[in-house]
Design a protein around this motif. Structure first.
Motif, PDB file in Angstrom:
ATOM      1  N   GLU A 404       6.167 -10.327  -8.672  1.00  0.00           N
ATOM      2  CA  GLU A 404       4.707 -10.237  -8.481  1.00  0.00           C
ATOM      3  C   GLU A 404       4.712  -8.553  -8.249  1.00  0.00           C
ATOM      4  O   GLU A 404       3.821  -7.977  -8.708  1.00  0.00           O
ATOM      5  CB  GLU A 404       4.604 -10.817  -7.121  1.00  0.00           C
ATOM      6  CG  GLU A 404       4.076 -12.362  -7.458  1.00  0.00           C
ATOM      7  CD  GLU A 404       3.918 -13.226  -5.982  1.00  0.00           C
ATOM      8  OE1 GLU A 404       3.361 -14.217  -6.055  1.00  0.00           O
ATOM      9  OE2 GLU A 404       4.250 -12.371  -5.113  1.00  0.00           O
ATOM     10  N   TYR A 405       5.766  -7.947  -7.395  1.00  0.00           N
ATOM     11  CA  TYR A 405       5.646  -6.539  -7.414  1.00  0.00           C
ATOM     12  C   TYR A 405       5.862  -6.056  -8.330  1.00  0.00           C
ATOM     13  O   TYR A 405       5.013  -4.821  -8.723  1.00  0.00           O
ATOM     14  CB  TYR A 405       6.880  -6.127  -6.513  1.00  0.00           C
ATOM     15  CG  TYR A 405       7.031  -6.590  -5.075  1.00  0.00           C
ATOM     16  CD1 TYR A 405       5.864  -6.535  -4.339  1.00  0.00           C
ATOM     17  CD2 TYR A 405       8.188  -7.019  -4.507  1.00  0.00           C
ATOM     18  CE1 TYR A 405       6.071  -6.823  -2.979  1.00  0.00           C
ATOM     19  CE2 TYR A 405       8.305  -7.484  -2.991  1.00  0.00           C
ATOM     20  CZ  TYR A 405       7.057  -7.265  -2.319  1.00  0.00           C
ATOM     21  OH  TYR A 405       7.155  -7.770  -1.118  1.00  0.00           O
ATOM     22  N   MET A 406       6.601  -6.370  -9.539  1.00  0.00           N
ATOM     23  CA  MET A 406       6.700  -5.580 -10.681  1.00  0.00           C
ATOM     24  C   MET A 406       5.290  -5.586 -11.544  1.00  0.00           C
ATOM     25  O   MET A 406       5.079  -4.817 -12.344  1.00  0.00           O
ATOM     26  CB  MET A 406       7.905  -6.209 -11.582  1.00  0.00           C
ATOM     27  CG  MET A 406       9.232  -6.030 -11.001  1.00  0.00           C
ATOM     28  SD  MET A 406      10.536  -6.902 -11.981  1.00  0.00           S
ATOM     29  CE  MET A 406      10.212  -5.924 -13.677  1.00  0.00           C
ATOM     30  N   ALA A 407       4.730  -6.832 -11.601  1.00  0.00           N
ATOM     31  CA  ALA A 407       3.528  -7.084 -12.219  1.00  0.00           C
ATOM     32  C   ALA A 407       2.236  -6.271 -11.821  1.00  0.00           C
ATOM     33  O   ALA A 407       1.382  -5.880 -12.522  1.00  0.00           O
ATOM     34  CB  ALA A 407       3.172  -8.453 -12.429  1.00  0.00           C
ATOM     35  N   PHE A 408       2.225  -6.247 -10.290  1.00  0.00           N
ATOM     36  CA  PHE A 408       0.970  -5.674  -9.775  1.00  0.00           C
ATOM     37  C   PHE A 408       1.135  -4.136  -9.177  1.00  0.00           C
ATOM     38  O   PHE A 408      -0.054  -3.664  -8.524  1.00  0.00           O
ATOM     39  CB  PHE A 408       0.604  -6.625  -8.621  1.00  0.00           C
ATOM     40  CG  PHE A 408       0.108  -7.969  -9.180  1.00  0.00           C
ATOM     41  CD1 PHE A 408      -0.845  -8.288 -10.137  1.00  0.00           C
ATOM     42  CD2 PHE A 408       0.632  -9.167  -8.613  1.00  0.00           C
ATOM     43  CE1 PHE A 408      -1.162  -9.367 -10.341  1.00  0.00           C
ATOM     44  CE2 PHE A 408       0.609 -10.457  -8.789  1.00  0.00           C
ATOM     45  CZ  PHE A 408      -0.673 -10.565  -9.908  1.00  0.00           C
ATOM     46  N   VAL A 409       2.179  -3.644  -9.111  1.00  0.00           N
ATOM     47  CA  VAL A 409       2.131  -2.189  -8.921  1.00  0.00           C
ATOM     48  C   VAL A 409       1.181  -1.290  -9.561  1.00  0.00           C
ATOM     49  O   VAL A 409       1.307  -1.416 -10.654  1.00  0.00           O
ATOM     50  CB  VAL A 409       3.710  -1.810  -8.642  1.00  0.00           C
ATOM     51  CG1 VAL A 409       4.472  -1.721 -10.011  1.00  0.00           C
ATOM     52  CG2 VAL A 409       3.804  -0.578  -8.177  1.00  0.00           C
ATOM     53  N   ARG A 410       0.447  -0.622  -8.659  1.00  0.00           N
ATOM     54  CA  ARG A 410      -0.212   0.521  -9.356  1.00  0.00           C
ATOM     55  C   ARG A 410       0.176   1.681  -8.856  1.00  0.00           C
ATOM     56  O   ARG A 410       0.825   2.123  -7.892  1.00  0.00           O
ATOM     57  CB  ARG A 410      -1.736   0.121  -8.575  1.00  0.00           C
ATOM     58  CG  ARG A 410      -2.327  -1.036  -9.103  1.00  0.00           C
ATOM     59  CD  ARG A 410      -3.680  -1.366  -8.454  1.00  0.00           C
ATOM     60  NE  ARG A 410      -4.261  -2.784  -8.721  1.00  0.00           N
ATOM     61  CZ  ARG A 410      -5.316  -2.863  -9.618  1.00  0.00           C
ATOM     62  NH1 ARG A 410      -5.735  -1.925 -10.474  1.00  0.00           N
ATOM     63  NH2 ARG A 410      -5.763  -4.023  -9.745  1.00  0.00           N
ATOM     64  N   SER A 411      -0.350   2.714  -9.564  1.00  0.00           N
ATOM     65  CA  SER A 411       0.046   4.211  -9.397  1.00  0.00           C
ATOM     66  C   SER A 411      -1.075   4.838  -8.411  1.00  0.00           C
ATOM     67  O   SER A 411      -2.154   4.095  -8.144  1.00  0.00           O
ATOM     68  CB  SER A 411       0.009   4.842 -10.670  1.00  0.00           C
ATOM     69  OG  SER A 411      -1.268   4.915 -11.532  1.00  0.00           O
ATOM     70  N   GLU A 412      -0.956   6.046  -8.176  1.00  0.00           N
ATOM     71  CA  GLU A 412      -2.129   6.541  -7.316  1.00  0.00           C
ATOM     72  C   GLU A 412      -3.515   6.752  -7.816  1.00  0.00           C
ATOM     73  O   GLU A 412      -4.405   6.573  -7.238  1.00  0.00           O
ATOM     74  CB  GLU A 412      -1.577   8.300  -7.163  1.00  0.00           C
ATOM     75  CG  GLU A 412      -0.666   8.463  -6.157  1.00  0.00           C
ATOM     76  CD  GLU A 412      -0.318   9.735  -5.827  1.00  0.00           C
ATOM     77  OE1 GLU A 412      -0.074  10.394  -4.772  1.00  0.00           O
ATOM     78  OE2 GLU A 412      -0.056  10.453  -7.109  1.00  0.00           O
ATOM     79  N   SER A 413      -3.464   6.692  -9.378  1.00  0.00           N
ATOM     80  CA  SER A 413      -4.857   6.509 -10.075  1.00  0.00           C
ATOM     81  C   SER A 413      -5.695   4.934  -9.923  1.00  0.00           C
ATOM     82  O   SER A 413      -6.881   5.070 -10.208  1.00  0.00           O
ATOM     83  CB  SER A 413      -4.637   6.793 -11.204  1.00  0.00           C
ATOM     84  OG  SER A 413      -3.826   5.995 -12.089  1.00  0.00           O
ATOM     85  N   GLY A 414      -4.769   3.971  -9.340  1.00  0.00           N
ATOM     86  CA  GLY A 414      -5.280   2.933  -9.318  1.00  0.00           C
ATOM     87  C   GLY A 414      -5.050   1.943 -10.525  1.00  0.00           C
ATOM     88  O   GLY A 414      -5.331   1.044 -10.187  1.00  0.00           O
ATOM     89  N   ASP A 415      -4.502   2.641 -11.622  1.00  0.00           N
ATOM     90  CA  ASP A 415      -4.222   1.667 -12.658  1.00  0.00           C
ATOM     91  C   ASP A 415      -2.650   1.113 -12.549  1.00  0.00           C
ATOM     92  O   ASP A 415      -1.939   1.495 -11.812  1.00  0.00           O
ATOM     93  CB  ASP A 415      -3.895   2.776 -13.949  1.00  0.00           C
ATOM     94  CG  ASP A 415      -5.288   3.620 -14.299  1.00  0.00           C
ATOM     95  OD1 ASP A 415      -6.480   3.004 -14.213  1.00  0.00           O
ATOM     96  OD2 ASP A 415      -5.232   4.851 -14.741  1.00  0.00           O
ATOM     97  N   TYR A 416      -2.621  -0.198 -13.405  1.00  0.00           N
ATOM     98  CA  TYR A 416      -1.207  -0.855 -13.061  1.00  0.00           C
ATOM     99  C   TYR A 416      -0.347   0.264 -13.764  1.00  0.00           C
ATOM    100  O   TYR A 416      -0.566   0.921 -14.780  1.00  0.00           O
ATOM    101  CB  TYR A 416      -1.485  -2.028 -13.804  1.00  0.00           C
ATOM    102  CG  TYR A 416      -2.099  -3.150 -13.276  1.00  0.00           C
ATOM    103  CD1 TYR A 416      -1.650  -3.591 -12.087  1.00  0.00           C
ATOM    104  CD2 TYR A 416      -3.456  -3.619 -13.902  1.00  0.00           C
ATOM    105  CE1 TYR A 416      -2.383  -4.709 -11.716  1.00  0.00           C
ATOM    106  CE2 TYR A 416      -3.896  -4.665 -13.210  1.00  0.00           C
ATOM    107  CZ  TYR A 416      -3.556  -5.079 -12.126  1.00  0.00           C
ATOM    108  OH  TYR A 416      -4.524  -6.110 -11.454  1.00  0.00           O
TER     109      TYR A 416
END
Length: 461
Positions: A404-416
């Motif tokens: 789940e962490y690997m699939a859902f982590v987002r960057s500062e921009s909000g993108d995956y």
């Protein structure tokens, strides 16, 4: 193979802990998890507390603060002094020995030889000698640590077995009237009339002075100088691996927090795979308290965090109502979360978030580079989930959390961080599950792997 216990983990990481202390490492999240009441917010506080818990460890030649306190009552009565003679002019009275030569001169200057003026030499004891300055400074350090740094502990000592040597009365009667070391320190430091005459506030005790007192004929003063020197070395984070193990053993980890040690073990193993690691130092901590280390390699910057969402990442998922079809799981879950937010304040007196999913990984490593404009750009993320367990059901839960962490982590921009076509393919986001030694081999199915206690960690990014 038995489960890795606390003693084994301490042995495994003490050498690393020693190395990283010397480089200024801060494991505040780890320390805070162990004893939150102490508010240990830096390594200096940790080392100060360790200092007042030191003892001889069974070696008579290795004095500690606890040993020093046990004999303080008897030995402080024999404080060393120097005697000087002060010349004082008196009228109509005599104190000490009359200096007739100076008395005659004084009367001659006044022109009245029969006037009752006397110049007397009075002996005066002086306590402000190097030995006593070292002793007073040492007792001041111990007093400050015990009654300020450890205030929450001494107010509730039953919660901390390791403070018994300070708070419990001396059953062997080695101290005065079987009082506790805590009570003895307060009584002597605050009320000893000779100690009160020694002022060290504006005195600079040099290394040469301490070394000189180490050569004193008195064992009492030699021990005081040794302990003060030990304290200064601790404050400079100069300690051997045995002392590092003692710090970990006595000051950080309580028995129910062995899983924190296990996380620390894997953090060290990851860092060992890299060169030029710069460990988080005191001045940086206020800005990023969860950051363990940063370093640069091949024009890339790495940031490793513990029990955190990282420096520029987000592990949180909320539903987007505009893109949800008019019925189905997401539609109804969105309705649940909206209603939950609306009802939480009037019914429960608290605000609620409409989070569909969220988490905080045990270990996060971020890799950044700079684009052509010089702006920071996130290249890759590593996520580590740690399970101090051999239970396969619990480990399976950890595997799902990692995915789940690997699939859902987002960057500062909000993108995956991971592109849609690469989800869980370990392109931009990689992950490992760290577990205790199992009674079976864990075969790899690609980049997502399970590492067991004792196995080597290679560079994860």
């Amino acid at each position: 193979m038995p489960k890795a216990d606390e003693v084994e983990l301490l042995e495994a990481i003490s050498e690393n802990f020693h190395t990283y202390l010397r480089k200024g490492v801060r494991f505040d999240r780890v320390i805070g998890s162990a004893h939150p009441e102490l508010d240990i917010d830096d390594i200096e506080a940790l080392l100060r507390i360790h200092f007042v818990l030191t003892d001889s460890r069974g070696d008579p030649g290795n004095v500690g603060v606890i040993d020093f306190m046990e004999t303080l009552e008897d030995r402080i009565r024999r404080m060393k002094t120097t005697t000087t003679r002060e010349s004082t002019e008196l009228r109509g009275e005599i104190r000490g020995h009359i200096d007739w030569q100076q008395t005659t001169k004084r009367r001659a200057r006044s022109g009245r030889l029969e006037e009752p003026i006397f110049v007397c030499n009075q002996p005066e004891e002086n306590y402000d000698i190097d030995e006593n300055l070292v002793l007073k400074r040492l007792l001041g350090v111990i007093y400050e640590i015990v009654f300020e740094d450890l205030e929450p502990v001494i107010e509730n000592p039953s919660e901390y077995e390791w403070i018994d040597t300070w708070t419990k009365a001396d059953a062997d009667g080695a101290r005065h009237d079987t009082e506790s070391a805590l009570s003895l320190l307060r009584r002597i430091y605050e009320r000893n009339i000779y100690l009160q005459q020694i002022d060290v506030d504006d005195v600079e005790l040099t290394h040469r002075t301490i070394e000189s007192v180490k050569q004193s004929r008195s064992e009492f003063y030699r021990e005081a100088a040794d302990l003060l020197d030990q304290f200064r070395q601790l404050m400079n984070q100069q300690l051997d691996s045995e002392e590092a193990r003692s710090i970990l053993d006595n000051t950080i980890i309580s028995p129910e927090k062995t899983e924190i040690l296990f996380e620390l073990y894997w953090i060290f193993r990851i860092l060992q795979a890299y060169e030029n690691v710069e460990y988080q130092v005191l001045s940086d901590w206020s800005e990023s308290p969860s950051t363990i280390a940063t370093w640069e390699s091949d024009d890339a910057r790495f940031v490793l965090s513990h029990d955190s969402t990282g420096e520029g990442l987000a592990f949180n998922e909320t539903p987007d109502g505009e893109t949800i079809e008019q019925d189905g799981y997401l539609y109804r879950m969105n309705a649940v979360l909206d209603q939950y937010q609306d009802l939480s304040q009037p019914l429960l007196g608290r605000n609620a978030q409409n989070s569909l999913w969220g988490g905080q990984p045990d270990i996060v490593l971020e890799k950044y580079s700079s684009d052509e404009t010089g702006e920071r750009k996130l290249d890759q993320v590593f996520v580590g989930e740690v399970k101090y367990s051999r239970d396969m059901d619990y480990i399976a839960t950890g595997l799902r959390e990692l995915l789940e962490y690997m699939a859902f982590v987002r960057s500062e921009s909000g993108d995956y961080v991971e592109e849609t076509e690469d989800v869980l393919n370990s392109v931009s986001v990689k992950g490992l599950l760290f577990v205790d030694s199992l009674n079976q081999e864990t075969s790899s199915t690609g980049d997502i792997d399970i590492l067991q206690y004792g196995e080597k960690v290679r560079k994860v990014l």
